[in-house]
Design a protein around this motif. Sequence first.
Motif, PDB file in Angstrom:
ATOM      1  N   LEU A 125      -2.348  13.065 -10.990  1.00 32.82           N
ATOM      2  CA  LEU A 125      -1.884  12.088 -10.001  1.00 32.82           C
ATOM      3  C   LEU A 125      -2.921  10.995  -9.802  1.00 32.82           C
ATOM      4  CD1 LEU A 125      -0.263  14.309  -7.213  1.00 32.82           C
ATOM      5  CD2 LEU A 125       0.761  13.398  -9.296  1.00 32.82           C
ATOM      6  N   ARG A 126      -4.195  11.375  -9.700  1.00 35.00           N
ATOM      7  CA  ARG A 126      -5.238  10.382  -9.467  1.00 35.00           C
ATOM      8  C   ARG A 126      -5.396   9.432 -10.650  1.00 35.00           C
ATOM      9  NH1 ARG A 126      -7.341  14.759  -6.300  1.00 35.00           N
ATOM     10  NH2 ARG A 126      -8.219  15.819  -8.114  1.00 35.00           N
ATOM     11  N   SER A 127      -5.132   9.920 -11.867  1.00 34.17           N
ATOM     12  CA  SER A 127      -5.299   9.066 -13.042  1.00 34.17           C
ATOM     13  C   SER A 127      -4.081   8.188 -13.311  1.00 34.17           C
ATOM     14  CB  SER A 127      -5.603   9.918 -14.279  1.00 34.17           C
ATOM     15  OG  SER A 127      -4.498  10.737 -14.612  1.00 34.17           O
ATOM     16  N   GLU A 128      -2.889   8.627 -12.916  1.00 32.06           N
ATOM     17  CA  GLU A 128      -1.677   7.914 -13.321  1.00 32.06           C
ATOM     18  C   GLU A 128      -0.957   7.165 -12.206  1.00 32.06           C
ATOM     19  OE1 GLU A 128       1.032  10.099 -15.761  1.00 32.06           O
ATOM     20  OE2 GLU A 128      -0.570  11.139 -16.859  1.00 32.06           O
ATOM     21  N   ARG A 186      -2.922  -1.236  -3.282  1.00 31.69           N
ATOM     22  CA  ARG A 186      -3.810  -0.150  -2.885  1.00 31.69           C
ATOM     23  C   ARG A 186      -3.022   1.155  -2.869  1.00 31.69           C
ATOM     24  NH1 ARG A 186      -5.235  -3.975   1.583  1.00 31.69           N
ATOM     25  NH2 ARG A 186      -7.298  -4.828   1.147  1.00 31.69           N
ATOM     26  N   VAL A 187      -3.675   2.220  -3.322  1.00 32.28           N
ATOM     27  CA  VAL A 187      -3.056   3.546  -3.316  1.00 32.28           C
ATOM     28  C   VAL A 187      -4.059   4.543  -2.743  1.00 32.28           C
ATOM     29  CG1 VAL A 187      -2.099   5.417  -4.713  1.00 32.28           C
ATOM     30  CG2 VAL A 187      -1.576   3.035  -5.298  1.00 32.28           C
ATOM     31  N   ALA A 188      -3.611   5.329  -1.766  1.00 37.46           N
ATOM     32  CA  ALA A 188      -4.388   6.445  -1.235  1.00 37.46           C
ATOM     33  C   ALA A 188      -3.717   7.734  -1.681  1.00 37.46           C
ATOM     34  CB  ALA A 188      -4.460   6.380   0.284  1.00 37.46           C
ATOM     35  N   ALA A 236      -1.682   4.629   5.094  1.00 33.61           N
ATOM     36  CA  ALA A 236      -1.281   3.440   4.343  1.00 33.61           C
ATOM     37  C   ALA A 236      -1.426   2.184   5.193  1.00 33.61           C
ATOM     38  CB  ALA A 236       0.155   3.593   3.850  1.00 33.61           C
ATOM     39  N   GLY A 237      -1.003   2.273   6.457  1.00 32.60           N
ATOM     40  CA  GLY A 237      -1.091   1.115   7.331  1.00 32.60           C
ATOM     41  C   GLY A 237      -2.521   0.706   7.621  1.00 32.60           C
ATOM     42  N   THR A 263       0.838  -1.194   0.000  1.00 31.87           N
ATOM     43  CA  THR A 263       0.000   0.000   0.000  1.00 31.87           C
ATOM     44  C   THR A 263       0.874   1.245   0.000  1.00 31.87           C
ATOM     45  OG1 THR A 263      -1.677  -1.198   1.268  1.00 31.87           O
ATOM     46  CG2 THR A 263      -1.880   1.197   1.189  1.00 31.87           C
ATOM     47  N   VAL A 264       0.475   2.230  -0.800  1.00 35.19           N
ATOM     48  CA  VAL A 264       1.169   3.511  -0.867  1.00 35.19           C
ATOM     49  C   VAL A 264       0.167   4.614  -0.554  1.00 35.19           C
ATOM     50  CG1 VAL A 264       2.395   5.163  -2.345  1.00 35.19           C
ATOM     51  CG2 VAL A 264       2.851   2.705  -2.578  1.00 35.19           C
ATOM     52  N   CYS A 265       0.572   5.560   0.264  1.00 34.04           N
ATOM     53  CA  CYS A 265      -0.210   6.778   0.477  1.00 34.04           C
ATOM     54  C   CYS A 265       0.646   7.973   0.105  1.00 34.04           C
ATOM     55  CB  CYS A 265      -0.679   6.918   1.926  1.00 34.04           C
ATOM     56  SG  CYS A 265      -1.542   8.482   2.235  1.00 34.04           S
ATOM     57  N   VAL A 266       0.162   8.775  -0.833  1.00 31.91           N
ATOM     58  CA  VAL A 266       0.829  10.006  -1.238  1.00 31.91           C
ATOM     59  C   VAL A 266       0.021  11.178  -0.715  1.00 31.91           C
ATOM     60  CG1 VAL A 266       1.580  11.448  -3.169  1.00 31.91           C
ATOM     61  CG2 VAL A 266       1.789   8.957  -3.322  1.00 31.91           C
TER      62      VAL A 266
END
Length: 349
Positions: A104-107, A120-122, A329-330, A89-92
């Motif tokens: 960012l949301r599209s790519e 998963r990406v947040a 992310a966690g 999981t990545v959170c930006v």
Amino acid sequence: MTGRPAPWVLGVDSGGSGLRVALARAGGEGSAAPAPVGIAACDRPVRTGPAGIEAAHLLELVLPRARSLLAAAEPDTAGTTAAGPRIDTVCVGAAGMATLGGELRSELPGAFARELGTRRVALAADAVTAYAGALGERPGAVVAAGTGMIATGTDLRSWRRADGWGHLLGDCGGGAWIGRAGLEAAMRAHDGRPGGSAALLARAEAVFGPVASLPGKLYPRTDRPAVLASFAPEVTGCAERDPVAARVVGEAAVHIAESAAAVCPGSGSGSGSGSGSGSGGSLVALTGGLFKAGEPLLAPLRRELAVRLPHARTVPAAGDPLAGALLLAGRLARDALRLPRDPALLHIR
């Protein structure tokens, strides 16, 4: 499942003055942010172009640092296991995500899946990661002030935000706002106009050289907010002995307190849904590099908050926005996230 390590999660904090990346294990069932095993930093901000924040540039800065952290954490395997992806999981968290984060949301979700095996990406506004770092998943309000300034509040059903509109339209009370106001006072002193400050003029010339050449140095820069914010410590440093600097810092405190009151659940200000019949149970936390200025800013801010939110309780921030990105992310990796999703502020894929 017994004995299998928790999955890797990655937190990214991208702001007006640079970017930080942290790697951690998702951890157990606790509500605190997972402890990072490594942090990497870059002092270059992510570029913003005609389409908004540039996804390719963010990836250029994040991916090699993520791989380096992962290789250091698992030198024999570079993080790969038969059990699943390298980074689950990545959170930006990014400054401008709410209004400039379309690319960012599209790519980013597809890019992280290809490059890191991410499931998963947040993608969060930096105000949301600041909130998560400061208060975790409790209702309240958080003011995040560094180069910019934004206030965010939630009752755990929906989000409120105030300001965060960038240095041209808002960010009132933030570092760029204070720096710009201080430099304006320096230019007034240089010209002999009312409202000038000889003290700030001297500091401006010490930092930037002759102020008559400052427009040519400042206006072509693509990182103008960060350059303006770099002068904020000079303004707060002069506030105790210079009345013009003190006025600038006092006005900043007013702006910050107004934004906090606009988003605090139950305060009766702002728009959106609140919770409870009053703000007696509300928490307010301050986070971000601007508050390292200390008492020259915090003293007038405490006074303003007492006037606008007399029943709220100000608490220390538990962690910074990078810790907030790791917490999100966690929690997402464990399917336990309680903070409300939002198409602009907290987008999850």
